[in-house]
Design a protein around this motif. Sequence first.
Motif, PDB file in Angstrom:
ATOM      1  N   SER A  97      51.463  96.635  61.963  1.00  0.00           N
ATOM      2  CA  SER A  97      50.894  95.520  62.714  1.00  0.00           C
ATOM      3  C   SER A  97      52.003  94.708  63.378  1.00  0.00           C
ATOM      4  O   SER A  97      53.189  94.842  63.038  1.00  0.00           O
ATOM      5  CB  SER A  97      50.065  94.628  61.801  1.00  0.00           C
ATOM      6  N   SER A  98      51.644  93.839  64.310  1.00  0.00           N
ATOM      7  CA  SER A  98      52.624  93.077  65.094  1.00  0.00           C
ATOM      8  C   SER A  98      53.498  92.182  64.228  1.00  0.00           C
ATOM      9  O   SER A  98      54.630  91.873  64.603  1.00  0.00           O
ATOM     10  CB  SER A  98      51.905  92.248  66.160  1.00  0.00           C
ATOM     11  N   GLU A  99      53.014  91.753  63.073  1.00  0.00           N
ATOM     12  CA  GLU A  99      53.832  90.885  62.228  1.00  0.00           C
ATOM     13  C   GLU A  99      55.068  91.588  61.691  1.00  0.00           C
ATOM     14  O   GLU A  99      56.031  90.934  61.296  1.00  0.00           O
ATOM     15  CB  GLU A  99      53.006  90.335  61.063  1.00  0.00           C
ATOM     16  N   ARG A 111      56.522  94.345  63.522  1.00  0.00           N
ATOM     17  CA  ARG A 111      57.139  95.141  64.564  1.00  0.00           C
ATOM     18  C   ARG A 111      58.524  94.656  64.967  1.00  0.00           C
ATOM     19  O   ARG A 111      59.381  95.455  65.353  1.00  0.00           O
ATOM     20  CB  ARG A 111      56.254  95.161  65.817  1.00  0.00           C
ATOM     21  N   ASP A 155      47.239  96.762  63.983  1.00  0.00           N
ATOM     22  CA  ASP A 155      46.512  95.786  64.799  1.00  0.00           C
ATOM     23  C   ASP A 155      45.155  96.308  65.253  1.00  0.00           C
ATOM     24  O   ASP A 155      44.318  95.541  65.727  1.00  0.00           O
ATOM     25  CB  ASP A 155      47.337  95.408  66.034  1.00  0.00           C
TER      26      ASP A 155
END
Length: 268
Positions: free
Chosen positions: A47-49, A51, A221
Amino acid sequence: MAYTLVSFHAHPDDEALLMGGTLARAAAEGHRVVLAVATDGEAGAASSEYRADLAAHRRDELDRSAEALGCARVVRFGFRDSGWSRTASPAPGTFSALSSAEAAAPLAELLIEEQADALTIYDPAGGYGHPDHKQVHTAGLYAARAAATPLVLEATIDRTLIRRLIRLVEAVPGVLPDVRAADFATAYTAREHLTHRIDVRAYADAKRRSFEAHASQATSDDDARTLALLLKLPPWLFRLALGHEWFVDHSRSPGRLADDLFASLRRR
């Protein structure tokens, strides 16, 4: 007799998913377990947290997983992660694009340094076909020959079993939409070629803690993740579903499956 096992993997979390129970069992039985990982998994999904600095997260996760499994040492080779695509070729300079000799060099040095009795790699298909997994097989064989390592075992999965499970997943819309049984027709290893079926039910708690250590790999995501799905299983079902792990030892004849990873060494 205690042995030294070097377990070679492509990315952090591969050790947990494919043979975490076997590593925990070997360590608990008094063997020295050394975890060697080719890449930091920086091209993996998350997820973006996670990346922004995925490699750093995955290095930390690998340490926590190794601790959960009882590994004596973790070695990172620092090769570039090739990423995973069904169509695009890996970029030059990534792990899977290296020559066998270059990819194998640090592993051969480690095997000699540790005076390893056994090495685990992957099957020739690289499991489900990831190019880095295929390179683990090829480079692992090259390194074992260079270091004269007595025993090489291919960590794999019973193809019949995994295709049956995937058909069940396909029957539930939206669970793992990108996973299809047809893609596994030649993945992993046919049942008649297996030589080991290791009972790891007693080490299911350690295996689950290893899964939990790889927190980034349970996130996305948009799509569901296999690791997240497995961690939702209640403990009794987790132990039942993931209580055995499979290997191929080409020095043995397929047939009666061994429950001792080091059976060939003891026979010698």
